[in-house]
Enzyme design. Structure first.
Site, PDB file in Angstrom:
ATOM      1  NE  ARG A  29      -7.773  -8.099   0.033  1.00  0.00           N
ATOM      2  CZ  ARG A  29      -7.303  -7.288  -0.898  1.00  0.00           C
ATOM      3  NH1 ARG A  29      -6.303  -6.472  -0.625  1.00  0.00           N
ATOM      4  NH2 ARG A  29      -7.822  -7.285  -2.111  1.00  0.00           N
TER       5      ARG A  29
ATOM      6  CE  LYS B 258      -4.508  -1.648   1.082  1.00  0.00           C
ATOM      7  NZ  LYS B 258      -5.606  -1.820   2.034  1.00  0.00           N
TER       8      LYS B 258
HETATM    9  C1  7PJ Z   1      -8.316  -4.157   1.287  1.00  0.00           C
HETATM   10  C2  7PJ Z   1      -9.335  -4.938   0.765  1.00  0.00           C
HETATM   11  C3  7PJ Z   1      -8.114  -4.141   2.698  1.00  0.00           C
HETATM   12  C4  7PJ Z   1      -9.939  -5.703   2.852  1.00  0.00           C
HETATM   13  C5  7PJ Z   1      -8.329  -3.873  -0.837  1.00  0.00           C
HETATM   14  C6  7PJ Z   1      -5.274  -2.970  -2.186  1.00  0.00           C
HETATM   15  C7  7PJ Z   1      -6.558  -2.240  -2.275  1.00  0.00           C
HETATM   16  N1  7PJ Z   1     -10.148  -5.709   1.520  1.00  0.00           N
HETATM   17  N2  7PJ Z   1      -9.339  -4.741  -0.581  1.00  0.00           N
HETATM   18  N3  7PJ Z   1      -8.958  -4.937   3.424  1.00  0.00           N
HETATM   19  N4  7PJ Z   1      -7.690  -3.515   0.265  1.00  0.00           N
HETATM   20  N5  7PJ Z   1     -10.719  -6.451   3.639  1.00  0.00           N
HETATM   21  O1  7PJ Z   1      -5.203  -4.181  -1.996  1.00  0.00           O
HETATM   22  O2  7PJ Z   1      -4.245  -2.262  -2.317  1.00  0.00           O
HETATM   23  O3  7PJ Z   1      -7.264  -3.446   3.258  1.00  0.00           O
HETATM   24  S1  7PJ Z   1      -7.995  -3.298  -2.448  1.00  0.00           S
END
Ligand code: 7PJ
Length: 274
Positions: free
Chosen positions: A253, A219
């Site tokens: 994640r 990020k």
């Molecule tokens: C997240 C997500 C997060 C959850 C994305 C990226 C942006 N879902 N989807 N938490 N971020 N639950 O992966 O850079 O932080 S998309």
């Protein structure tokens, strides 16, 4: 303990959620079939690398991203969910759309990852009749404009309060507590200072009594701190994942599953349950 469709997790060690983006590949002109096959192959590779959960998404929620129609999103994700159905890990659908949740649940997904925390009409009801887990994420504003002027009086308290209210709403509708996951939503309507505060105080979400998921992988907050382009952020992402786990996160994640798995094995050997 976490109940997620076909799976039950004791959470004695943190789980790794591998990211599978199903968005058109600008490097291939093979159309939908090629995009589908690439996404399935990527998912299988992440399982080999140690992913516990695959998070499959057909709509980018990155700041400034364009919206995708329901039909388009379904055409992207459904063949990939089918192709990964027997990969041996839990499948999560990353969507904000009630209709996409319903379709994914009907083909057996184990989790719904909703950056909108089931606030769309019918979303809670879609989950109630299933056994799937749900990740309730905090964000301020909409992906298109959320990074323009994020504003909080007390970001940690406000995120805590929002997540608590969404847990109450989900439970009141009949979603068991053991199926609920929360996420402070790093980068979703938050500036660098907000993101750092949330990571510093991640432990404060523990009193909500449900597992915490974090998405910090590659990020921009990491890029801002260490002055890194997106493809250079692997080591910074690992540091962030380790910090998050030490502060109580139970699901991480990530894009870089192998690197995260190796790092978390060390954390677990030293800090984990015997
Ligand atoms: C997240 C997500 C997060 C959850 C994305 C990226 C942006 N879902 N989807 N938490 N971020 N639950 O992966 O850079 O932080 S998309």
């Amino acid at each position: 303990m976490l109940l997620a469709g076909r799976f039950t997790y004791p959470l004695s060690r943190p789980l790794i959620m591998g990211i599978v983006n199903v968005t058109p590949d600008s490097f291939s002109d093979g159309g939908r079939f090629v995009d589908t096959q690439l996404a399935i192959a990527h998912g299988l590779r992440l399982v080999e690398e140690g992913a516990d959960i695959l998070d499959i998404g057909g709509e980018s929620t990155r700041p400034g991203a364009a919206l995708v129609s329901e039909q388009e999103e379904l055409e992207r994700v459904l063949p990939v969910l089918n192709g990964l159905a027997h990969a041996g890990v839990a499948l999560s659908i990353d969507t904000q759309k009630t209709a996409v949740m319903r379709a994914a649940l009907s083909v057996g997904v184990d989790m719904v990852n909703d950056v909108n925390a089931l606030q769309q009409s019918g979303a809670i009801a879609a989950l109630v009749g299933s056994k799937a887990a749900v990740c309730l994420m905090h964000k301020q504003g909409d992906p298109k404009t959320m990074q323009q002027l994020p504003l909080y009086h007390d970001v940690v308290a406000e995120v805590h309060e929002f997540l608590q209210a969404r847990i109450v709403a989900a439970q009141a509708a009949g979603i068991a507590r053991e199926r609920i996951i929360i996420d402070p939503g790093f980068g979703f309507g938050k500036n660098l200072e907000h993101n750092v505060s949330l990571l510093q105080k991640l432990q404060s979400l523990q009193d909500l009594g449900v597992p915490v998921l974090v998405g910090l992988s590659r990020k921009s907050m990491l890029g801002k701190i260490a002055n890194l382009e997106v493809h250079e952020r692997v080591y910074a992402s690992i540091a962030a994942a380790v910090l998050a786990v030490l502060k109580g996160a139970k699901i991480i994640r990530v894009h870089d599953v192998k690197a995260t798995r190796d790092a978390l094995k060390i954390v677990n050997a030293v800090e984990g349950e015997a």
